[in-house]
Enzyme design. Structure first.
Site, PDB file in Angstrom:
ATOM      1  N   GLU A   1      65.945  51.875  41.617  1.00 33.60           N
ATOM      2  CA  GLU A   1      65.933  53.306  41.916  1.00 33.60           C
ATOM      3  C   GLU A   1      64.754  53.722  42.787  1.00 33.60           C
ATOM      4  O   GLU A   1      64.914  54.474  43.740  1.00 33.60           O
ATOM      5  CB  GLU A   1      65.955  54.114  40.620  1.00 33.60           C
ATOM      6  CG  GLU A   1      67.249  53.977  39.840  1.00 33.60           C
ATOM      7  CD  GLU A   1      68.478  54.429  40.617  1.00 33.60           C
ATOM      8  OE1 GLU A   1      68.337  55.109  41.646  1.00 33.60           O
ATOM      9  OE2 GLU A   1      69.596  54.098  40.191  1.00 33.60           O
TER      10      GLU A   1
ATOM     11  N   HIS B   1      71.874  57.563  49.726  1.00 37.24           N
ATOM     12  CA  HIS B   1      71.249  56.931  48.561  1.00 37.24           C
ATOM     13  C   HIS B   1      72.230  56.019  47.828  1.00 37.24           C
ATOM     14  O   HIS B   1      71.931  54.862  47.538  1.00 37.24           O
ATOM     15  CB  HIS B   1      70.721  58.014  47.615  1.00 37.24           C
ATOM     16  CG  HIS B   1      70.047  57.470  46.393  1.00 37.24           C
ATOM     17  ND1 HIS B   1      68.678  57.404  46.281  1.00 37.24           N
ATOM     18  CD2 HIS B   1      70.556  56.962  45.239  1.00 37.24           C
ATOM     19  CE1 HIS B   1      68.368  56.864  45.101  1.00 37.24           C
ATOM     20  NE2 HIS B   1      69.494  56.602  44.451  1.00 37.24           N
ATOM     21  N   GLU B   2      73.414  56.552  47.559  1.00 40.39           N
ATOM     22  CA  GLU B   2      74.381  55.757  46.809  1.00 40.39           C
ATOM     23  C   GLU B   2      74.894  54.573  47.632  1.00 40.39           C
ATOM     24  O   GLU B   2      75.119  53.491  47.094  1.00 40.39           O
ATOM     25  CB  GLU B   2      75.539  56.637  46.346  1.00 40.39           C
ATOM     26  CG  GLU B   2      75.125  57.842  45.525  1.00 40.39           C
ATOM     27  CD  GLU B   2      74.227  57.477  44.364  1.00 40.39           C
ATOM     28  OE1 GLU B   2      73.292  58.250  44.079  1.00 40.39           O
ATOM     29  OE2 GLU B   2      74.440  56.430  43.738  1.00 40.39           O
TER      30      GLU B   2
ATOM     31  N   GLU C   1      76.575  54.787  41.977  1.00 40.37           N
ATOM     32  CA  GLU C   1      76.737  53.809  43.055  1.00 40.37           C
ATOM     33  C   GLU C   1      77.663  52.661  42.734  1.00 40.37           C
ATOM     34  O   GLU C   1      77.519  51.563  43.304  1.00 40.37           O
ATOM     35  CB  GLU C   1      75.362  53.227  43.428  1.00 40.37           C
ATOM     36  CG  GLU C   1      74.755  52.270  42.412  1.00 40.37           C
ATOM     37  CD  GLU C   1      73.852  52.912  41.389  1.00 40.37           C
ATOM     38  OE1 GLU C   1      73.070  52.209  40.734  1.00 40.37           O
ATOM     39  OE2 GLU C   1      73.940  54.145  41.243  1.00 40.37           O
ATOM     40  N   ASN C   2      78.658  52.820  41.897  1.00 44.44           N
ATOM     41  CA  ASN C   2      79.566  51.727  41.550  1.00 44.44           C
ATOM     42  C   ASN C   2      79.976  50.936  42.789  1.00 44.44           C
ATOM     43  O   ASN C   2      80.302  51.513  43.821  1.00 44.44           O
ATOM     44  CB  ASN C   2      80.830  52.288  40.891  1.00 44.44           C
ATOM     45  CG  ASN C   2      80.520  53.331  39.850  1.00 44.44           C
ATOM     46  OD1 ASN C   2      79.907  53.050  38.843  1.00 44.44           O
ATOM     47  ND2 ASN C   2      80.951  54.558  40.117  1.00 44.44           N
TER      48      ASN C   2
ATOM     49  N   HIS D   1      72.448  51.631  47.676  1.00 43.02           N
ATOM     50  CA  HIS D   1      72.442  50.855  46.433  1.00 43.02           C
ATOM     51  C   HIS D   1      73.318  49.607  46.542  1.00 43.02           C
ATOM     52  O   HIS D   1      73.179  48.689  45.717  1.00 43.02           O
ATOM     53  CB  HIS D   1      72.955  51.708  45.267  1.00 43.02           C
ATOM     54  CG  HIS D   1      71.880  52.375  44.472  1.00 43.02           C
ATOM     55  ND1 HIS D   1      70.811  51.688  43.940  1.00 43.02           N
ATOM     56  CD2 HIS D   1      71.714  53.669  44.092  1.00 43.02           C
ATOM     57  CE1 HIS D   1      70.037  52.528  43.280  1.00 43.02           C
ATOM     58  NE2 HIS D   1      70.557  53.729  43.352  1.00 43.02           N
TER      59      HIS D   1
ATOM     60  N   GLY E   1      75.417  63.399  38.817  1.00 46.23           N
ATOM     61  CA  GLY E   1      75.264  63.839  40.195  1.00 46.23           C
ATOM     62  C   GLY E   1      76.006  62.897  41.113  1.00 46.23           C
ATOM     63  O   GLY E   1      76.830  63.296  41.915  1.00 46.23           O
TER      64      GLY E   1
ATOM     65  N   GLU F   1      76.908  53.550  33.656  1.00 54.73           N
ATOM     66  CA  GLU F   1      75.455  53.396  33.563  1.00 54.73           C
ATOM     67  C   GLU F   1      74.913  54.421  32.583  1.00 54.73           C
ATOM     68  O   GLU F   1      75.250  55.593  32.666  1.00 54.73           O
ATOM     69  CB  GLU F   1      74.781  53.573  34.923  1.00 54.73           C
ATOM     70  CG  GLU F   1      73.295  53.255  34.856  1.00 54.73           C
ATOM     71  CD  GLU F   1      72.608  53.286  36.217  1.00 54.73           C
ATOM     72  OE1 GLU F   1      71.393  53.086  36.249  1.00 54.73           O
ATOM     73  OE2 GLU F   1      73.281  53.531  37.228  1.00 54.73           O
TER      74      GLU F   1
END
Length: 788
Positions: A431, A408-409, A375-376, A412, A372, A232
């Site tokens: 996001e 958070h990840e 989210e793959n 996603h 950081g 990304e």
């Protein structure tokens, strides 16, 4: 620091530090970076220090260049919203030929891209098969991509993004293609295949060579202690020729071959299908991700890693294998990350009915990762700073940060992966929504009040200055020059506040109905912000047309409030007036749709009437509350229900009353902060400190001794504003006077409430040798102790 001291030896060290902090704050919102690195998922800092080294190019006057990339910005004790890029800022773009590796070429002049120019492609990738043959000198990537005709797009040549790679061969349906005859290079990074070769369905095969060890951009596949990817926003084009844009969603099958001694762990997206040994001390692993995804979510990791493993049973009874990988020395610090992952999976099922869809979920945490977190699909990759937590050394904030970033990840997986953004102008769609979801999760896991306070402090520190400066832009900008500079506090943090306003307007149940409809309509597709707004509107039968202005207009609105009580009619009328300053390219603003939560308190501390959400849609509106038995104290913008500034003239008596009695945690804290600020600023004068208001001391004591209040909220409510916060309220900042005034207020309160503070300190101290617990009550007790 040294330069400041040399310029003025009378300047105190503290003053130098405050000045430096202010300079950095200004720099964060004014840096210009035409094609630089990328800060996020999410921010290790509010801006990217490496951007300071990037040359500034002239920019079109009408288009602010987005410089701060917050893929997960760290503002405060944990990621509040996006992703820090540690890679160099200068991009060396090089094309590729069939004969040799592309060499660095002078970058083309920046080209401004516009949202209005979006057009679907005539052919899109549907299935992708990749084979990686990793070796020390180079990596060979074999790609087999099935393309299909897209009726929504106009027919034309096939354009493939390809950057810094050596193209060995290319064929369509087994027929070799020749450069110049069948395809040609456009510039240095786009391959154009002639339209006459394209059928409704065809298979494109390519053979390329890349050198991960020489990839200093850390975008695409790179080697830094191990092999790792970061795709990304536009890194996949550095791996293989492809339509590297988010609206091209394909299923991926990946085979990785590598030396077994140096790369015993081979990971990619999806579920592992097979693995085994090869000749020459090599081995392989094959992965398949059945869910279509855009290329920016592709991931590959190959290296020597340690790991911990567990399982999770979904609400439908499926067993998911969980793995968290890291350098061997860090494996002992991964347990909290695993616990946080399971908490996230349970919460998403319970709150939004979203169940994990693959059989495997892996996290890789390595110190060499340049972002950081990312989210793959099925293979989240983190920098160790966002995952490791050692019980003996990590603080409460460390544990909370890890918990929030892991969540958070993971979140996603649905808001960003299963449903992704149509183009990068829609970045806030995934996001902003996912930041809102991780905020809600942390509220439920820790302290709702404190999390809300932290989020607003972050918003005010990082996003409000951006909205008020030359880099101001809407959460969905109309144009950009460099996508890598598109990850900003506005897109993330203000984007999350816009999502939160949907919930405020529709209620939690209404918001859930909108989310359900959004997934029902768009699962497996790439959509726009308008599609999300339409789902919220249609699911609840409301008109949200005016709400779109939050997506199109930059700047922070100001809401001016004035109240009037009529004792004869027992009514209270609150008049609200909204305005918003001009911002680049937007000299005038249309009225926003602003939800304003309001409560009215009686002198006894109770609510005089039910709380209301006022919908301010015009420049000026009046709202009347009936059945109000006495002149109330109004609590306006409860929970910070909209990302606005409020101008409401309230006396010290009213502020002290709200600090001690308001039912809304945020406004209770806000009233205390205003009281503290007034006391400190009143003493920050050349004539010396003034007497601290007894009202402040009384309100402080009332809060300290109050029962039934969240202990973490108490701690925050009793904390005097920081020097940087106080400095923002001074026309001319005198650091020495400000420091002295703050110490004076603090010393006065400590002296007058010594016994109460000492008692609270002892009450909330952890007995020596006792177990350190991480529940909300224990964390709150430690926070109060530290304040006392």
């Amino acid at each position: 620091f040294v330069s400041l001291r040399r310029m003025n030896k009378r300047l105190a060290p503290t003053s130098c530090l405050i000045i430096l902090a202010s300079l950095l704050s200004v720099g964060a919102s004014s840096l210009r970076q035409p094609s630089g690195a990328r800060v996020p998922p999410r921010l290790l800092s509010a801006f990217q220090p490496s951007a300071l080294l990037t040359a500034t190019a002239p920019q079109p006057a009408q288009q602010p260049v987005l410089a701060t990339r917050l893929r997960q910005p760290l503002v405060g004790p944990r990621f509040a919203g996006p992703r820090v890029s540690l890679r160099p800022s200068l991009r060396l773009k090089g094309g590729a030929t069939a004969a040799k590796m592309a060499t660095a070429a002078a970058p083309a002049p920046p080209v401004e891209k516009f949202r209005k120019d979006y057009a679907p492609l005539g052919h899109v990738a549907e299935n992708v098969d990749l084979t990686f043959k990793i070796a020390d000198e180079s990596t060979q990537v074999l790609s087999r991509v099935e393309f299909v005709r897209n009726a929504a797009g106009a027919e034309g040549p096939l354009r493939l993004d390809a950057e810094d790679l050596k193209l060995n061969s290319m064929s369509i349906d087994g027929k070799a293609l020749a450069e110049g005859t069948d395809y040609e290079w456009e510039g240095s990074d786009v391959i154009v295949v002639k339209q006459g070769l394209l059928k409704d369905k065809f298979t494109l095969e390519t053979d390329v060579t890349i050198k991960p060890q020489d990839n200093t951009q850390l975008s695409g596949l790179y080697k830094s202690g191990m092999y790792c990817t970061q795709c990304e926003a536009e890194g996949f084009r550095r791996i293989t020729p492809f339509q590297d844009r988010p609206d091209v969603m394909a299923s991926f099958r990946v085979r990785i071959e590598a030396p077994k001694d140096s790369c015993p762990v081979l990971l990619s997206n999806g579920n592992v299908e097979k693995s085994g040994d090869l000749e020459g001390g090599r081995h392989f692993a094959e992965w398949k991700d059945p869910f279509p995804k855009p290329s920016y979510l592709f991931a590959l990791v190959a290296g020597d890693l340690g790991s911990i493993h567990s399982t999770f049973k979904t609400k439908t009874g499926r067993e998911v294998k969980l793995g968290i990988y890291s350098e061997h020395a860090n494996v002992g610090q991964l347990d909290w990350a695993m616990e946080s992952l399971k908490q996230s999976m349970v919460w998403d099922e319970e709150r939004f009915g979203l169940e994990y869809d693959l059989d495997i979920f892996n996290i890789v945490a390595v110190s060499d990762f340049n972002m950081g977190a990312m989210e793959n699909k099925g293979l989240n990759i983190f920098n160790t700073a966002c995952v490791l937590a050692a019980p003996k050394t990590a603080t409460d904030d460390d544990f909370e940060r890890v918990q929030g970033v892991i969540a958070h990840e993971y979140f996603h997986n649905w808001t960003g992966n299963r449903v992704t953004c149509r183009d990068w102008f829609q970045l806030t769609l995934k996001e902003g929504l996912t930041v809102f979801r991780d905020q809600q999760f942390t509220m439920d896991m820790t302290s709702e009040a404190v999390k809300r306070i932290e989020d607003i402090r972050s918003l005010r520190a990082a996003q409000f200055p951006q909205d008020n400066g030359p880099m101001a832009h809407p959460i969905r900008p109309e144009s950009y020059i460099a996508m890598d500079n598109f990850y900003t506090a506005t897109v993330y943090l203000k984007g999350a506040e816009v999502i939160g306003m949907y919930q405020t307007l529709l209620g939690r149940e209404g918001f859930r109905r909108g989310m359900d409809l959004y997934f029902e309509r768009h699962d497996g597709t790439a959509v726009a912000c308008d599609d999300f707004r339409a789902a919220m509107q249609d699911a609840n039968g409301v008109d949200l047309a005016q709400f779109e202005r939050w997506y199109t207009q930059a700047g922070t609105p100001t809401v001016k409030a004035a109240g009037a009580y009529d004792p004869s009619k027992q009514t209270y009328t609150l008049t609200l007036e909204q305005s918003c300053k001009p911002s680049p390219g937007q000299p005038t603003k249309d009225p926003y749709h602003i939800p304003v939560r309001v409560g009215l308190l009686g002198k006894g501390g109770g609510e005089l009437c039910p709380e209301r959400v006022l919908e301010l849609k015009e420049e000026r509106q009046s709202f009347t509350f009936e059945g109000v038995s006495e002149d109330p104290v109004a609590s306006v913008l409860r929970g910070f229900s909209a990302p606005v500034k409020v101008s409401f003239d309230q006396s010290e008596d009213d502020l002290a009353f709200l600090m001690g009695n308001d039912m809304d945690s945020f406004n209770r804290w806000e009233a205390g902060q205003k009281l503290f600020s007034r006391a400190v600023l009143a003493s920050a004068t050349p004539s010396g400190p003034t007497e601290v208001s007894p009202l402040l001391v009384k309100a402080f004591r009332q809060t300290l001794l109050s029962e039934g209040v969240d202990p973490s909220l108490k701690a925050y409510a009793l904390t005097i504003p920081s020097l940087s916060t106080l400095a923002e309220e001074m026309a001319v900042v005198d650091p020495d006077l400000l420091v002295a005034a703050r110490k004076h207020v603090k010393r006065t309160i400590a002296t007058e409430l010594k016994d109460d503070l000492m008692a609270a300190y002892k009450q909330h101290s952890t007995p020596e040798g006792a177990e350190i617990k991480r529940d909300g009550g224990s964390v709150g007790a430690r926070r109060i102790k530290n304040v006392c």
